[in-house]
Write a protein that holds these residues in place. Structure first.
Motif, mmCIF file in Angstrom:
data_model
loop_
_atom_site.group_PDB
_atom_site.id
_atom_site.type_symbol
_atom_site.label_atom_id
_atom_site.label_comp_id
_atom_site.label_asym_id
_atom_site.label_seq_id
_atom_site.Cartn_x
_atom_site.Cartn_y
_atom_site.Cartn_z
ATOM 1 N N CYS A 40 31.634 63.745 -14.065
ATOM 2 C CA CYS A 40 31.296 62.429 -13.532
ATOM 3 C C CYS A 40 32.523 61.533 -13.358
ATOM 4 C CB CYS A 40 30.248 61.743 -14.404
ATOM 5 S SG CYS A 40 30.846 61.192 -16.015
ATOM 6 N N GLY A 41 33.561 61.754 -14.173
ATOM 7 C CA GLY A 41 34.784 60.969 -14.057
ATOM 8 C C GLY A 41 34.783 59.638 -14.773
ATOM 9 N N SER A 42 33.716 59.322 -15.479
ATOM 10 C CA SER A 42 33.639 58.032 -16.182
ATOM 11 C C SER A 42 34.765 57.885 -17.195
ATOM 12 C CB SER A 42 32.300 57.886 -16.897
ATOM 13 O OG SER A 42 31.262 57.808 -15.974
ATOM 14 N N CYS A 43 35.085 58.956 -17.885
ATOM 15 C CA CYS A 43 36.146 58.907 -18.895
ATOM 16 C C CYS A 43 37.506 58.626 -18.253
ATOM 17 C CB CYS A 43 36.186 60.210 -19.686
ATOM 18 S SG CYS A 43 36.398 61.702 -18.681
ATOM 19 N N ALA A 44 37.774 59.271 -17.130
ATOM 20 C CA ALA A 44 39.051 59.086 -16.448
ATOM 21 C C ALA A 44 39.201 57.656 -15.938
ATOM 22 C CB ALA A 44 39.182 60.070 -15.298
ATOM 23 N N ASP A 45 38.098 57.057 -15.523
ATOM 24 C CA ASP A 45 38.132 55.690 -15.001
ATOM 25 C C ASP A 45 38.566 54.671 -16.039
ATOM 26 O OD1 ASP A 45 37.293 56.619 -12.525
ATOM 27 O OD2 ASP A 45 35.190 56.085 -12.855
ATOM 28 N N VAL A 46 38.294 54.935 -17.324
ATOM 29 C CA VAL A 46 38.606 53.954 -18.361
ATOM 30 C C VAL A 46 39.850 54.302 -19.186
ATOM 31 C CG1 VAL A 46 36.211 53.194 -18.560
ATOM 32 C CG2 VAL A 46 37.058 55.008 -20.067
ATOM 33 N N CYS A 47 40.446 55.450 -18.966
ATOM 34 C CA CYS A 47 41.594 55.865 -19.769
ATOM 35 C C CYS A 47 42.821 54.992 -19.487
ATOM 36 C CB CYS A 47 41.933 57.334 -19.493
ATOM 37 S SG CYS A 47 43.316 57.929 -20.478
ATOM 38 N N PRO A 48 43.346 54.301 -20.516
ATOM 39 C CA PRO A 48 44.468 53.390 -20.286
ATOM 40 C C PRO A 48 45.796 54.105 -20.013
ATOM 41 C CG PRO A 48 43.966 53.482 -22.613
ATOM 42 C CD PRO A 48 42.884 54.258 -21.912
ATOM 43 N N THR A 49 45.894 55.392 -20.359
ATOM 44 C CA THR A 49 47.147 56.124 -20.134
ATOM 45 C C THR A 49 47.028 57.144 -19.011
ATOM 46 O OG1 THR A 49 46.610 57.793 -21.783
ATOM 47 C CG2 THR A 49 47.847 55.867 -22.541
ATOM 48 N N GLU A 50 45.892 57.153 -18.316
ATOM 49 C CA GLU A 50 45.634 58.093 -17.234
ATOM 50 C C GLU A 50 45.844 59.542 -17.690
ATOM 51 O OE1 GLU A 50 47.830 56.815 -13.785
ATOM 52 O OE2 GLU A 50 46.774 54.913 -13.719
ATOM 53 N N ALA A 51 45.412 59.831 -18.916
ATOM 54 C CA ALA A 51 45.581 61.166 -19.505
ATOM 55 C C ALA A 51 44.452 62.112 -19.123
ATOM 56 C CB ALA A 51 45.672 61.054 -21.016
#
Length: 55
Positions: A40-51
């Motif tokens: 879904c990408g929800s985690c990537a959307d909120v990651c502050p370090t773009e990890a």
């Protein structure tokens, strides 16, 4: 295709609350269970370090 978390992870925990299927587990860097991830990408959307990125 599941998302993965790179070594850039700072283990801040922001992504855990965003995952609708609880596919992320804690550790020195967090890990995503590829079998549970729905891409879904929800985690990537909120990651502050773009990890977090697609595998």
């Amino acid at each position: 295709m599941a998302y993965v978390i790179s070594d850039d992870c700072i283990a801040c925990g922001t992504c855990i609350d965003e995952c609708p299927v609880n596919a992320i587990s804690e550790g020195s860097i967090y890990k995503i269970d590829a079998d549970a991830c729905t891409d879904c990408g929800s985690c990537a959307d909120v990651c502050p370090t773009e990890a977090i990125h697609p595998a």
